[in-house]
Design a protein around this motif. Sequence first.
Motif, PDB file in Angstrom:
ATOM      1  N   SER A 141       0.826  -1.201   0.000  1.00 53.03           N
ATOM      2  CA  SER A 141       0.000   0.000   0.000  1.00 53.03           C
ATOM      3  C   SER A 141       0.864   1.256   0.000  1.00 53.03           C
ATOM      4  N   ILE A 142       1.914   1.253   0.801  1.00 55.38           N
ATOM      5  CA  ILE A 142       2.846   2.388   0.834  1.00 55.38           C
ATOM      6  C   ILE A 142       3.544   2.529  -0.511  1.00 55.38           C
ATOM      7  N   GLY A 143       3.970   1.391  -1.076  1.00 51.98           N
ATOM      8  CA  GLY A 143       4.631   1.424  -2.378  1.00 51.98           C
ATOM      9  C   GLY A 143       3.729   1.970  -3.468  1.00 51.98           C
ATOM     10  N   ARG A 144       2.469   1.546  -3.461  1.00 52.09           N
ATOM     11  CA  ARG A 144       1.526   2.041  -4.465  1.00 52.09           C
ATOM     12  C   ARG A 144       1.307   3.541  -4.312  1.00 52.09           C
ATOM     13  N   ALA A 145       1.253   4.005  -3.069  1.00 50.80           N
ATOM     14  CA  ALA A 145       1.100   5.442  -2.827  1.00 50.80           C
ATOM     15  C   ALA A 145       2.291   6.220  -3.380  1.00 50.80           C
ATOM     16  N   LEU A 146       3.496   5.708  -3.182  1.00 54.03           N
ATOM     17  CA  LEU A 146       4.690   6.384  -3.686  1.00 54.03           C
ATOM     18  C   LEU A 146       4.704   6.431  -5.209  1.00 54.03           C
ATOM     19  N   LEU A 147       4.255   5.348  -5.842  1.00 56.55           N
ATOM     20  CA  LEU A 147       4.272   5.284  -7.301  1.00 56.55           C
ATOM     21  C   LEU A 147       3.218   6.188  -7.937  1.00 56.55           C
ATOM     22  N   SER A 148       2.287   6.693  -7.151  1.00 50.46           N
ATOM     23  CA  SER A 148       1.353   7.690  -7.676  1.00 50.46           C
ATOM     24  C   SER A 148       2.001   9.073  -7.720  1.00 50.46           C
ATOM     25  N   SER A 149       3.248   9.168  -7.250  1.00 45.43           N
ATOM     26  CA  SER A 149       4.044  10.406  -7.267  1.00 45.43           C
ATOM     27  C   SER A 149       3.333  11.582  -6.611  1.00 45.43           C
ATOM     28  N   PRO A 150       2.930  11.420  -5.355  1.00 46.65           N
ATOM     29  CA  PRO A 150       2.214  12.503  -4.678  1.00 46.65           C
ATOM     30  C   PRO A 150       3.161  13.626  -4.248  1.00 46.65           C
ATOM     31  N   ASP A 151       2.576  14.782  -4.002  1.00 50.33           N
ATOM     32  CA  ASP A 151       3.322  15.892  -3.395  1.00 50.33           C
ATOM     33  C   ASP A 151       3.212  15.854  -1.879  1.00 50.33           C
ATOM     34  N   LEU A 152       2.277  15.036  -1.375  1.00 50.75           N
ATOM     35  CA  LEU A 152       2.057  14.909   0.061  1.00 50.75           C
ATOM     36  C   LEU A 152       1.540  13.503   0.346  1.00 50.75           C
ATOM     37  N   LEU A 153       2.097  12.874   1.376  1.00 48.65           N
ATOM     38  CA  LEU A 153       1.680  11.529   1.771  1.00 48.65           C
ATOM     39  C   LEU A 153       0.992  11.607   3.128  1.00 48.65           C
ATOM     40  N   LEU A 154      -0.256  11.140   3.197  1.00 51.71           N
ATOM     41  CA  LEU A 154      -1.036  11.137   4.431  1.00 51.71           C
ATOM     42  C   LEU A 154      -1.158   9.708   4.926  1.00 51.71           C
ATOM     43  N   LEU A 155      -0.855   9.485   6.196  1.00 50.60           N
ATOM     44  CA  LEU A 155      -0.929   8.144   6.777  1.00 50.60           C
ATOM     45  C   LEU A 155      -1.886   8.168   7.967  1.00 50.60           C
ATOM     46  N   ASP A 156      -2.995   7.469   7.816  1.00 49.30           N
ATOM     47  CA  ASP A 156      -4.030   7.451   8.848  1.00 49.30           C
ATOM     48  C   ASP A 156      -3.896   6.178   9.670  1.00 49.30           C
ATOM     49  N   GLU A 157      -3.148   6.265  10.764  1.00 46.84           N
ATOM     50  CA  GLU A 157      -2.893   5.128  11.647  1.00 46.84           C
ATOM     51  C   GLU A 157      -2.503   3.876  10.847  1.00 46.84           C
ATOM     52  N   PRO A 158      -1.402   3.961  10.092  1.00 48.15           N
ATOM     53  CA  PRO A 158      -1.035   2.872   9.182  1.00 48.15           C
ATOM     54  C   PRO A 158      -0.637   1.582   9.881  1.00 48.15           C
ATOM     55  N   LEU A 159      -0.368   1.631  11.188  1.00 44.94           N
ATOM     56  CA  LEU A 159       0.032   0.424  11.903  1.00 44.94           C
ATOM     57  C   LEU A 159      -1.076  -0.128  12.790  1.00 44.94           C
ATOM     58  N   ALA A 160      -2.255   0.494  12.737  1.00 44.67           N
ATOM     59  CA  ALA A 160      -3.375   0.014  13.555  1.00 44.67           C
ATOM     60  C   ALA A 160      -3.754  -1.400  13.143  1.00 44.67           C
ATOM     61  N   GLY A 161      -4.006  -2.236  14.131  1.00 46.26           N
ATOM     62  CA  GLY A 161      -4.406  -3.606  13.858  1.00 46.26           C
ATOM     63  C   GLY A 161      -3.260  -4.570  13.634  1.00 46.26           C
ATOM     64  N   LEU A 162      -2.027  -4.059  13.588  1.00 44.21           N
ATOM     65  CA  LEU A 162      -0.866  -4.933  13.419  1.00 44.21           C
ATOM     66  C   LEU A 162      -0.280  -5.260  14.785  1.00 44.21           C
ATOM     67  N   ASP A 163       0.213  -6.473  14.932  1.00 44.88           N
ATOM     68  CA  ASP A 163       0.856  -6.816  16.196  1.00 44.88           C
ATOM     69  C   ASP A 163       2.234  -6.155  16.259  1.00 44.88           C
ATOM     70  N   GLN A 164       2.862  -6.237  17.423  1.00 42.08           N
ATOM     71  CA  GLN A 164       4.116  -5.524  17.628  1.00 42.08           C
ATOM     72  C   GLN A 164       5.198  -5.995  16.669  1.00 42.08           C
ATOM     73  N   ARG A 165       5.196  -7.281  16.346  1.00 43.47           N
ATOM     74  CA  ARG A 165       6.196  -7.810  15.427  1.00 43.47           C
ATOM     75  C   ARG A 165       6.082  -7.149  14.053  1.00 43.47           C
ATOM     76  N   LEU A 166       4.832  -7.005  13.559  1.00 46.79           N
ATOM     77  CA  LEU A 166       4.633  -6.376  12.262  1.00 46.79           C
ATOM     78  C   LEU A 166       4.901  -4.875  12.321  1.00 46.79           C
ATOM     79  N   LYS A 167       4.540  -4.240  13.437  1.00 44.48           N
ATOM     80  CA  LYS A 167       4.856  -2.818  13.596  1.00 44.48           C
ATOM     81  C   LYS A 167       6.362  -2.595  13.522  1.00 44.48           C
ATOM     82  N   ASP A 168       7.102  -3.487  14.161  1.00 45.00           N
ATOM     83  CA  ASP A 168       8.553  -3.364  14.159  1.00 45.00           C
ATOM     84  C   ASP A 168       9.132  -3.587  12.760  1.00 45.00           C
TER      85      ASP A 168
END
Length: 211
Positions: A141-168
Amino acid sequence: MLQCNFQFQYADFNLTAELNMQDQLLGIMGASGSGKSTLLKNIAGVLQPFKGSIVLNQYSLFDDQQRINVPMYKRRVALIFQKAWLFPHMNVQQNLRYAEHVCTSANRKFSFHQVVDLLELKTLLRRQAYQLSGGEAQRVSIGRALLSSPDLLLLDEPLAGLDQRLKDQILPFLNIVKEQTCLPMIYVTHHPEELAYLNAQVMCMEKGKIS
């Protein structure tokens, strides 16, 4: 770079945002229902304020006085949600390539291979989206956002729902994006340790107001 001064009202909820983003990474914290996600959706164009202005790189995205409301797909703003919204019928490579259609080759900020290397996605390219773990899907999802070549990247709690291992796993990739792309980002979260790791400027939102 980003200037917001607007009012949004929906049912009994009021949002008054005065924001002048100077640093590359701005973190916004606040309790559930304080207006954090609504702020990002107004900037991205998912929602529309009833009054005020939103200016990005001296380009008006919204201005009620001038009757300007640039459509979401023309704003050059990418919004990453809590859950990675990928096309389930496509593999990872197809999901990533889809984002390249939203901008001309002359305006592309990142190449496909640059993003794949940056987020270590090479081994996932042939995998179907529904086969990915939560952490893998968010990286795509982050990669797809970057490939859209934005001027601004907004992240709305991108780690919500992930366990600590995945957050890390994800946080270092976000830090790499910050360090290597110089892309302005606004990061909404409940967790101050995430913003501390990313060395973000931090603002707080309470009852629809930023302080």
